[in-house]
Design an enzyme around this catalytic site. Structure first.
Site, PDB file in Angstrom:
ATOM      1  N   GLY A 202       0.803  -1.218   0.000  1.00  0.00           N
ATOM      2  CA  GLY A 202       0.000   0.000   0.000  1.00  0.00           C
ATOM      3  C   GLY A 202       0.839   1.272   0.000  1.00  0.00           C
ATOM      4  O   GLY A 202       0.363   2.316  -0.451  1.00  0.00           O
ATOM      5  N   HIS A 203       2.045   1.203   0.471  1.00  0.00           N
ATOM      6  CA  HIS A 203       2.927   2.379   0.477  1.00  0.00           C
ATOM      7  C   HIS A 203       4.148   2.105  -0.380  1.00  0.00           C
ATOM      8  O   HIS A 203       5.052   1.377   0.028  1.00  0.00           O
ATOM      9  CB  HIS A 203       3.355   2.727   1.904  1.00  0.00           C
ATOM     10  CG  HIS A 203       3.848   4.138   2.053  1.00  0.00           C
ATOM     11  ND1 HIS A 203       4.732   4.719   1.156  1.00  0.00           N
ATOM     12  CD2 HIS A 203       3.566   5.096   2.981  1.00  0.00           C
ATOM     13  CE1 HIS A 203       4.976   5.955   1.538  1.00  0.00           C
ATOM     14  NE2 HIS A 203       4.279   6.218   2.629  1.00  0.00           N
ATOM     15  N   HIS A 264      -2.401   9.895  -1.720  1.00  0.00           N
ATOM     16  CA  HIS A 264      -1.408  10.222  -0.695  1.00  0.00           C
ATOM     17  C   HIS A 264      -0.131  10.732  -1.361  1.00  0.00           C
ATOM     18  O   HIS A 264       0.481  10.051  -2.180  1.00  0.00           O
ATOM     19  CB  HIS A 264      -1.128   8.959   0.110  1.00  0.00           C
ATOM     20  CG  HIS A 264      -0.262   9.164   1.309  1.00  0.00           C
ATOM     21  ND1 HIS A 264       1.091   8.937   1.290  1.00  0.00           N
ATOM     22  CD2 HIS A 264      -0.561   9.564   2.566  1.00  0.00           C
ATOM     23  CE1 HIS A 264       1.594   9.184   2.501  1.00  0.00           C
ATOM     24  NE2 HIS A 264       0.609   9.557   3.293  1.00  0.00           N
ATOM     25  N   GLU A 316      -3.708  13.008   3.929  1.00  0.00           N
ATOM     26  CA  GLU A 316      -2.406  13.519   3.463  1.00  0.00           C
ATOM     27  C   GLU A 316      -2.324  13.450   1.940  1.00  0.00           C
ATOM     28  O   GLU A 316      -1.296  13.092   1.361  1.00  0.00           O
ATOM     29  CB  GLU A 316      -1.258  12.714   4.078  1.00  0.00           C
ATOM     30  CG  GLU A 316      -1.361  12.555   5.593  1.00  0.00           C
ATOM     31  CD  GLU A 316      -0.161  11.860   6.226  1.00  0.00           C
ATOM     32  OE1 GLU A 316       0.274  10.839   5.679  1.00  0.00           O
ATOM     33  OE2 GLU A 316       0.322  12.355   7.254  1.00  0.00           O
ATOM     34  N   GLU A 332       3.213  17.990   3.631  1.00  0.00           N
ATOM     35  CA  GLU A 332       4.047  17.194   4.531  1.00  0.00           C
ATOM     36  C   GLU A 332       5.517  17.330   4.176  1.00  0.00           C
ATOM     37  O   GLU A 332       5.890  17.286   2.997  1.00  0.00           O
ATOM     38  CB  GLU A 332       3.599  15.730   4.445  1.00  0.00           C
ATOM     39  CG  GLU A 332       4.413  14.827   5.347  1.00  0.00           C
ATOM     40  CD  GLU A 332       3.997  13.359   5.239  1.00  0.00           C
ATOM     41  OE1 GLU A 332       2.927  13.070   4.663  1.00  0.00           O
ATOM     42  OE2 GLU A 332       4.770  12.511   5.729  1.00  0.00           O
ATOM     43  N   CYS A 415       7.822  10.071  10.475  1.00  0.00           N
ATOM     44  CA  CYS A 415       8.615   9.875   9.261  1.00  0.00           C
ATOM     45  C   CYS A 415       9.487  11.079   8.931  1.00  0.00           C
ATOM     46  O   CYS A 415      10.561  10.930   8.324  1.00  0.00           O
ATOM     47  CB  CYS A 415       7.693   9.566   8.087  1.00  0.00           C
ATOM     48  SG  CYS A 415       6.199  10.578   8.063  1.00  0.00           S
ATOM     49  N   CYS A 416       9.033  12.285   9.275  1.00  0.00           N
ATOM     50  CA  CYS A 416       9.694  13.480   8.758  1.00  0.00           C
ATOM     51  C   CYS A 416      11.079  13.747   9.346  1.00  0.00           C
ATOM     52  O   CYS A 416      12.001  14.089   8.598  1.00  0.00           O
ATOM     53  CB  CYS A 416       8.780  14.696   8.942  1.00  0.00           C
ATOM     54  SG  CYS A 416       7.215  14.560   8.052  1.00  0.00           S
TER      55      CYS A 416
END
Lengths: 630, 630
Positions: A202-203, A264, A316, A332, A415-416
């Site tokens: 999915g990502h 996304h 997002e 983001e 994550c950032c």
């Protein structure tokens, strides 16, 4: 040791986000040993990264228990002991990637030791068949690959592989971390190969990681598997989501058929980066063109002034064309990092300097905005308008949910911070390239480029500049085995730029690229116009109709309430003439009476604008980039 | 049977959302047997509700398995057989509430039978101590009250109790459904009383339900428990959420201390309704004033033109003051229903007709917009600007997630269809009130009011009007035991309204309320100005700066792409002079060239505007309410 770092890997250059040298790309990237930033804006941030951001990430990965999850796996105390969301393994891997780049940039034995320690830990969790994840597969945990749409297992692998690639490019390929990356990549190919499980993650992230591992190892099956994942996607196999159906996962239609990025933002950009990697390495021009077309449209219609992407807090995700609310800009940080990754790949592949402009905009206005001055707080969301003052989270009172809009030390989805850390550590790799003709400079920072051209000719350049403080970029050819072509990017905003070579007169140059033949001892001076500019948005961007934004060079400015304590930033009308004064931009205007307030007459005010990337560092404030014009 | 319906309960009136007659409220509400709508705009929608919406809800509650969950509870097949999200019981209860009001409005034996059948089913699931929920407490299910923040158990009770209250008010209090409501209310008081579990439910609703049950039964402990819940809230006991911390749940600060509504809009409004109920019944003027102050500020700064509330898709929450993006307006239908509930309570409590204006705006522009023309699709989200054409979901291809923005037959969270059904069925109850002096008309629809004044004097009025098609409202006193004061709301938008009494001259009346003494045989004619109006937003609403909206009477208009096939609604500039022509409003303007398009010259266009509540009924379209002015 240093020698090994500068020419370490199979690809010989220590490059970041590389196309493989001498393959289909237009330009060849350089390694971290070949480009060195030694002063100014980005040197300050690389120092902050090394001294504060990276240690901070380590501290919080431990504090949050996300490293401990691996230890718990070894100790057999999962799932009871597991901490954090299902994808936290990836943040540990991204931290290791940042360490790997950083130790390549500037050796540090303690970092080498930390990489080794964590690699050993990961290795202890690796299962015999190459599976590796702390959230799945044990008694009491969900089964492996039981939820590919949301499970993030391949995404986590992707970041582990990227860490391995970084280490290979900075410390050499004969390495436990690289071996670990190979082990999980082999596992992925076994399980998800053409005749295997027909699933996708999915990502996206595994795609670009596999191509990068192919570039490091030469192992073709990784490239083939990446291609399989790209082509397998887009057939609505992941199911619906509350964030807008299959488009959220880029699974609505194949990437070859889309017109613009959707869903996304980080997912879309990572997938596109992987697709470009596949396209370049397999000579698939149709795929390259498809991604480029989508990205160009996305840049024109779905990108904020500061280079950020993603209009929706909910999911997002990208919004519709021109749906770019300033006050609800999500933008983001990771999407800007991903946009830099994608733009870099397209710049290498096509030579189009507009992608250099994209990188510059995202770097100065989102990536540089993310970390606090002290490197211990991070914007996850990069809004262009902060309406209400908000408390600033700190280590004692972190706001672990990401949508508050202010910097926080950490997040439940964090994550950032590690994404910025890995980008800042590897930033030197994005500054210059070579081709048969010579050297191209794409980003300007004080430093040196020492590179071998494809024919083996060695060149050494020094760059002297205070950019973006001023617009003068002096490039001196310190040494060169032969004359060569030096290309300099002239940013799209730089109407009126000039170039002077060898002490001669300054000639006007057009935005795009300027190329001049140089030899050892030559100096060329590019002068970019740094007067403040007034920007008006496309009329289709309703959210900022009737407003202007002020930019100076590559830097977007903003009005922050702490600089104008007597002005309500939502009740102003500004004039058309920004004036720079001692690093501040002043902009005259008037107040606007509130319909529900007293009947005060409008009064003249002078706003003090500061670079957007500095905002939020001085306590509670409101802020706006787009200013109502009157 | 009919007699019993018109004067059924303890409070004797069959009132909706009532303050208890003759207590602290300024006005007394009337029952569904006392106010009858028999023609025009709302009669059409009540017919649609009866013939289509209510049967559709029944069909989908069965199709989705949400009624079946109760049968599965009886059969002992939970949790394996359970369908839907944790709060689906509430939608079944709201459907029963709609049936109860509807069968009170217009008797239907089949509805009585369905209520009886479902009541028996609920009763079979009721546990001996009064607990009732299909999602909790069985082997393999979460424990009772183990997650009050998100669990919705008390919320579900609230809707069951509201169904019981509706049935008591329309069919009498001696009833199995009322007994069931009493059983769960007693259980709530036992478990969550002052000395019991100190928890509160993450989703308010139980508060107003308990006060309403107190009004029906006279049982004081329900009122006391509601007060306990109101006062127990606001101390940050529910924990953080990804939707913005404790404010999401209205748990950041006590309701007495807030300045404006914050967090999840429906939660905030339901809580406020309950707080007003508590305030009125206990004479707590400080609490009443606190809610009123917050609501007034929310109406002035956090409410869309159409009366919708909630700016954020993410969390369905209020935004900051003036953060009202047209294209990302969330404006959940249920929030408008809740706003009607709250405004009604404040109108009854204070007599301030501005709350009648609020009700009118929300009814005509959100509640009426929600259901499709055929009553089988529903807006969950009520955007003011649809940028990109979207497929229209249908029964074969429903879009079960709520954020798509188009009407869909059902949703995974399907609160809105049943909420609109219960409001439309009970709408007659919101039209008129009485007090010692006489009768107040708050909303205008063709029909009759047959009421007893507090002193027992009977009056009967007929209202003849085509409102809002035109602005003439004729009220005739068909019978009256004595002269009385007739008050008519003059909407805030109605500058230039006139009133003519007993065939006399029309006198100018100001917005607010006009009161005249009348006797049997008198007729008064209120004439409201129905010329199209041009509305400009507060300058602090950035999202619609430089735009205008067109309203006519209480109805907001919009431009829908199907009416102007040759115009890009995002590239126009409209003029200042709307003209009504055959029910359509025409507005002249010009096209605006796209910056990235061909260099076509601007051309004159005439937009055709239609009522916003009609939009989205003619297939794929784009739409905008706020139009760029040029």
């Amino acid at each position: 040791m240093t020698t090994e770092r500068t020419e370490p890997g199979v690809d010989g250059r220590g490059t970041v986000a590389a196309v493989r040298p001498r393959t289909a790309g237009r330009y060849e990237p350089l390694g971290l040993g070949e480009v060195r930033i030694d002063g100014g804006f980005w040197a300050d941030r690389q120092r902050l990264n090394r001294d504060a951001i990276i240690p901070h990430c380590d501290e919080w990965l431990e504090r949050a228990g996300w490293v401990e999850n691996f230890r718990a796996a070894v100790a057999g105390t999962l799932p009871a002991a597991r901490k954090g969301r299902l994808f936290t393994d990836s943040d540990v891997y991204k931290y290791v990637e940042a360490l790997a780049w950083e130790t390549g940039r500037e050796p540090a034995p303690s970092s080498d030791a930390r990489i080794g320690e964590l690699t050993t830990l990961f290795r202890s969790v690796l299962e015999p068949d190459g599976y590796l994840n702390t959230f799945y597969g044990r008694d009491g945990q969900p089964e492996r690959y039981s939820d590919l749409a949301w499970g993030h297992e391949l995404y986590c692998y992707g970041h582990l592989i990227q860490a391995a690639v970084a280490h290979a490019r900075t410390s050499g390929p004969d390495d436990d971390l690289v071996a670990l990356g190979v082990a999980v990549a082999d596992h992925v190919c076994e399980v998800f190969g053409p005749d295997g499980d027909q699933g996708i993650c999915g990502h996206p992230e595994i795609e670009t990681a596999l191509v990068e591992l192919y570039r490091v190892t030469g192992e073709r099956r990784y490239l083939d598997q990446a291609r399989v994942f790209v082509d397998r996607r887009g057939h609505d196999t992941l199911g619906d989501t509350m964030y807008g159906g299959a488009s959220y996962y880029q699974d609505r239609r194949p990437i070859r058929e889309l017109d613009a990025f959707e869903g996304h933002a980080v997912r879309a950009l990572y997938l596109a980066a992987g697709a470009v990697d596949v396209a370049v390495e397999t000579g698939d021009d149709a795929l390259l063109d498809a991604v480029r077309r989508q990205y160009d449209r996305t840049l024109a219609r779905r990108t904020y002034l500061h280079g950020g992407m993603g209009s929706h807090h909910h999911g997002e995700t990208y919004g519709a064309d021109f749906e770019l609310p300033a006050d609800r800009a999500y933008a983001e940080t990771c999407a800007a990092v991903a946009s830099v990754m994608l733009a870099w790949r397209l710049l290498l592949a096509t030579g189009d300097e507009r992608y250099g402009d994209v990188i510059e905009r995202a770097l100065f206005n989102v990536v540089a905005t993310c970390p606090a001055d002290d490197g211990r707080g991070f914007h996850y969301v990069n809004t262009l308008h902060r309406r209400a003052p908000s408390v600033v989270p700190d280590a004692e009172n972190p706001s672990l949910f990401r949508t508050g809009g202010m910097r926080s030390p950490w997040f439940t989805t964090s994550c950032c911070p590690t994404n910025v850390a890995r980008l800042l550590a590897s930033l030197g790799g994005y500054l210059a390239t070579v081709d048969d003709g010579g050297v191209q400079l794409h980003q300007y920072a004080a430093g040196t480029v020492s590179a071998a051209l494809p024919d083996g000719a060695a060149v050494r350049l020094s760059v002297t500049t205070r950019y973006p403080e001023d617009g003068v970029v002096a490039v001196r050819v310190e040494a060169a085995d032969r004359p060569f072509e030096l290309s300099l990017r002239v940013p799209g905003w730089a109407s009126g730029a000039t170039l002077a070579a060898r002490g001669g007169a300054a000639d006007a140059v057009e935005p795009g690229r300027v190329t001049i033949t140089v030899a050892a001892g030559d100096e060329v001076v590019l002068t970019l116009p740094m007067a403040p500019r007034v920007t008006v948005a496309d009329p289709r961007v309703d959210a900022v109709r009737g407003c202007v934004a002020i930019e100076r060079g590559p830097v977007v400015y903003c009005a922050e309430s702490v600089d104008q304590p007597d002005v309500d930033l939502d009740l102003i009308a500004v004039g058309p003439d920004p004036v720079e004064r001692d690093g501040i931009i002043e902009l005259a205007g008037t107040t606007v009476p509130a319909p529900d307030g007293d009947d005060a007459e409008p009064r003249a005010v002078t706003l003090r604008l500061t670079p957007y990337h500095q905002w939020g560092n001085r306590g509670v404030s409101t802020m706006r980039v787009w200013l109502p014009a009157g």
